[in-house]
Design a protein around this motif. Structure first.
Motif, PDB file in Angstrom:
ATOM      1  N   UNK A  17       0.837  -1.200   0.000  1.00  0.00           N
ATOM      2  CA  UNK A  17       0.000   0.000   0.000  1.00  0.00           C
ATOM      3  C   UNK A  17       0.873   1.251   0.000  1.00  0.00           C
ATOM      4  N   UNK A  18       1.939   1.248   0.774  1.00  0.00           N
ATOM      5  CA  UNK A  18       2.856   2.388   0.788  1.00  0.00           C
ATOM      6  C   UNK A  18       3.545   2.561  -0.560  1.00  0.00           C
ATOM      7  N   UNK A  19       3.898   1.465  -1.208  1.00  0.00           N
ATOM      8  CA  UNK A  19       4.599   1.523  -2.484  1.00  0.00           C
ATOM      9  C   UNK A  19       3.720   2.027  -3.615  1.00  0.00           C
ATOM     10  N   UNK A  20       2.444   1.676  -3.568  1.00  0.00           N
ATOM     11  CA  UNK A  20       1.555   1.962  -4.689  1.00  0.00           C
ATOM     12  C   UNK A  20       0.631   3.153  -4.480  1.00  0.00           C
ATOM     13  N   UNK A  21       0.405   3.522  -3.226  1.00  0.00           N
ATOM     14  CA  UNK A  21      -0.558   4.583  -2.943  1.00  0.00           C
ATOM     15  C   UNK A  21      -1.991   4.090  -2.864  1.00  0.00           C
ATOM     16  N   UNK A  22      -2.200   2.787  -3.044  1.00  0.00           N
ATOM     17  CA  UNK A  22      -3.538   2.232  -2.879  1.00  0.00           C
ATOM     18  C   UNK A  22      -3.917   2.257  -1.403  1.00  0.00           C
ATOM     19  N   UNK A  23      -5.220   2.077  -1.134  1.00  0.00           N
ATOM     20  CA  UNK A  23      -5.715   2.007   0.240  1.00  0.00           C
ATOM     21  C   UNK A  23      -6.354   0.644   0.474  1.00  0.00           C
ATOM     22  N   UNK A  24      -6.758   0.394   1.695  1.00  0.00           N
ATOM     23  CA  UNK A  24      -7.377  -0.892   2.014  1.00  0.00           C
ATOM     24  C   UNK A  24      -8.660  -1.134   1.232  1.00  0.00           C
ATOM     25  N   UNK A  64      -8.590 -15.707 -13.675  1.00  0.00           N
ATOM     26  CA  UNK A  64      -8.546 -14.354 -13.122  1.00  0.00           C
ATOM     27  C   UNK A  64      -7.454 -13.526 -13.794  1.00  0.00           C
ATOM     28  N   UNK A  65      -6.276 -14.105 -13.944  1.00  0.00           N
ATOM     29  CA  UNK A  65      -5.151 -13.357 -14.501  1.00  0.00           C
ATOM     30  C   UNK A  65      -5.275 -13.121 -16.002  1.00  0.00           C
ATOM     31  N   UNK A  66      -6.025 -13.962 -16.699  1.00  0.00           N
ATOM     32  CA  UNK A  66      -6.271 -13.711 -18.126  1.00  0.00           C
ATOM     33  C   UNK A  66      -6.996 -12.378 -18.310  1.00  0.00           C
ATOM     34  N   UNK A  67      -7.898 -12.068 -17.388  1.00  0.00           N
ATOM     35  CA  UNK A  67      -8.688 -10.838 -17.482  1.00  0.00           C
ATOM     36  C   UNK A  67      -8.111  -9.685 -16.681  1.00  0.00           C
ATOM     37  N   UNK A  68      -7.150  -9.976 -15.786  1.00  0.00           N
ATOM     38  CA  UNK A  68      -6.668  -8.955 -14.855  1.00  0.00           C
ATOM     39  C   UNK A  68      -5.151  -9.120 -14.677  1.00  0.00           C
ATOM     40  N   UNK A  69      -4.422  -8.882 -15.754  1.00  0.00           N
ATOM     41  CA  UNK A  69      -2.982  -9.167 -15.778  1.00  0.00           C
ATOM     42  C   UNK A  69      -2.150  -8.204 -14.933  1.00  0.00           C
ATOM     43  N   UNK A  70      -2.725  -7.104 -14.489  1.00  0.00           N
ATOM     44  CA  UNK A  70      -1.986  -6.129 -13.673  1.00  0.00           C
ATOM     45  C   UNK A  70      -2.183  -6.356 -12.170  1.00  0.00           C
ATOM     46  N   UNK A  71      -2.804  -7.450 -11.796  1.00  0.00           N
ATOM     47  CA  UNK A  71      -3.123  -7.734 -10.397  1.00  0.00           C
ATOM     48  C   UNK A  71      -1.855  -7.864  -9.547  1.00  0.00           C
ATOM     49  N   UNK A  72      -1.928  -7.381  -8.323  1.00  0.00           N
ATOM     50  CA  UNK A  72      -0.876  -7.572  -7.330  1.00  0.00           C
ATOM     51  C   UNK A  72      -1.392  -8.637  -6.369  1.00  0.00           C
ATOM     52  N   UNK A  73      -0.648  -9.736  -6.213  1.00  0.00           N
ATOM     53  CA  UNK A  73      -1.076 -10.875  -5.412  1.00  0.00           C
ATOM     54  C   UNK A  73      -0.185 -10.997  -4.186  1.00  0.00           C
ATOM     55  N   UNK A  74      -0.808 -11.081  -3.005  1.00  0.00           N
ATOM     56  CA  UNK A  74      -0.093 -11.271  -1.752  1.00  0.00           C
ATOM     57  C   UNK A  74      -0.401 -12.650  -1.203  1.00  0.00           C
ATOM     58  N   UNK A  75       0.638 -13.345  -0.749  1.00  0.00           N
ATOM     59  CA  UNK A  75       0.448 -14.699  -0.225  1.00  0.00           C
ATOM     60  C   UNK A  75       1.374 -14.947   0.955  1.00  0.00           C
ATOM     61  N   UNK A  76       0.827 -15.513   2.015  1.00  0.00           N
ATOM     62  CA  UNK A  76       1.658 -15.946   3.131  1.00  0.00           C
ATOM     63  C   UNK A  76       2.462 -17.163   2.713  1.00  0.00           C
ATOM     64  N   UNK A  77       3.695 -17.234   3.178  1.00  0.00           N
ATOM     65  CA  UNK A  77       4.514 -18.430   2.990  1.00  0.00           C
ATOM     66  C   UNK A  77       4.032 -19.461   4.000  1.00  0.00           C
ATOM     67  N   UNK A  78       3.487 -20.569   3.507  1.00  0.00           N
ATOM     68  CA  UNK A  78       2.964 -21.597   4.410  1.00  0.00           C
ATOM     69  C   UNK A  78       3.698 -22.919   4.246  1.00  0.00           C
ATOM     70  N   UNK A  79       4.724 -22.955   3.414  1.00  0.00           N
ATOM     71  CA  UNK A  79       5.419 -24.198   3.127  1.00  0.00           C
ATOM     72  C   UNK A  79       6.613 -24.474   4.022  1.00  0.00           C
ATOM     73  N   UNK A  80       6.952 -23.562   4.904  1.00  0.00           N
ATOM     74  CA  UNK A  80       8.097 -23.763   5.786  1.00  0.00           C
ATOM     75  C   UNK A  80       7.626 -24.424   7.082  1.00  0.00           C
ATOM     76  N   UNK A  81       8.519 -25.078   7.740  1.00  0.00           N
ATOM     77  CA  UNK A  81       8.180 -25.661   9.037  1.00  0.00           C
ATOM     78  C   UNK A  81       7.807 -27.119   8.943  1.00  0.00           C
ATOM     79  N   UNK A  82       7.117 -27.570   9.954  1.00  0.00           N
ATOM     80  CA  UNK A  82       6.740 -28.974  10.091  1.00  0.00           C
ATOM     81  C   UNK A  82       5.677 -29.333   9.054  1.00  0.00           C
TER      82      UNK A  82
END
Length: 127
Positions: A17-24, A64-82
């Motif tokens: 949000x800080x980088x892009x100026x977008x809001x919640x 989704x990405x075929x129609x919205x190629x400029x999307x910014x996607x956020x994802x938690x890393x869930x593959x680490x650990x046990x």
């Protein structure tokens, strides 16, 4: 498309949000919202929800990405650990990881945010 990854509660959303100026109000948490908003937050949770409904997350995200190629996607890393004992938890973790790999291959930029600080791990260079 941009991909932002990092652990839970590491400041991914605040950073972008800080980088892009977008809001919640510009942030989607569902596929329907993501069709009209510039940021999709919590991809890992979206993958989980789709798997629970028996829907292919990969197919939905590709569409989704075929129609919205400029999307910014956020994802938690869930593959680490046990590795989870529960079969669904393992499947969710593996599917999320595969989708993130697929997204990273196609992204123009991939950042990892840790403690609110981003490290660019991929940036397409314009020629």
């Amino acid at each position: 498309m941009r991909l932002i990854i990092g652990g839970a509660h590491q400041g991914k959303l605040r950073w972008i949000l800080q980088q892009t100026g977008y809001t919640e109000s510009d942030v989607a948490v569902s596929l329907d919202e993501a069709r009209h908003l510039p940021i999709l937050n919590s991809l890992h949770q979206l993958v989980r929800d789709l798997l629970e409904k028996g829907i292919s997350p990969q197919a939905e995200i590709e569409a989704l990405l075929r129609d919205h190629s400029e999307l910014i996607v956020l994802c938690d890393e869930i593959g680490c650990g046990v590795v989870p004992m529960d079969a669904f938890e393992r499947s969710w973790r593996e599917e999320t990881g595969r989708i993130c790999c697929w997204l990273a291959e196609r992204a123009v930029r991939v950042d990892r945010v840790f403690c609110g600080t981003a490290t660019c791990i991929k940036r397409e260079v314009e020629t």
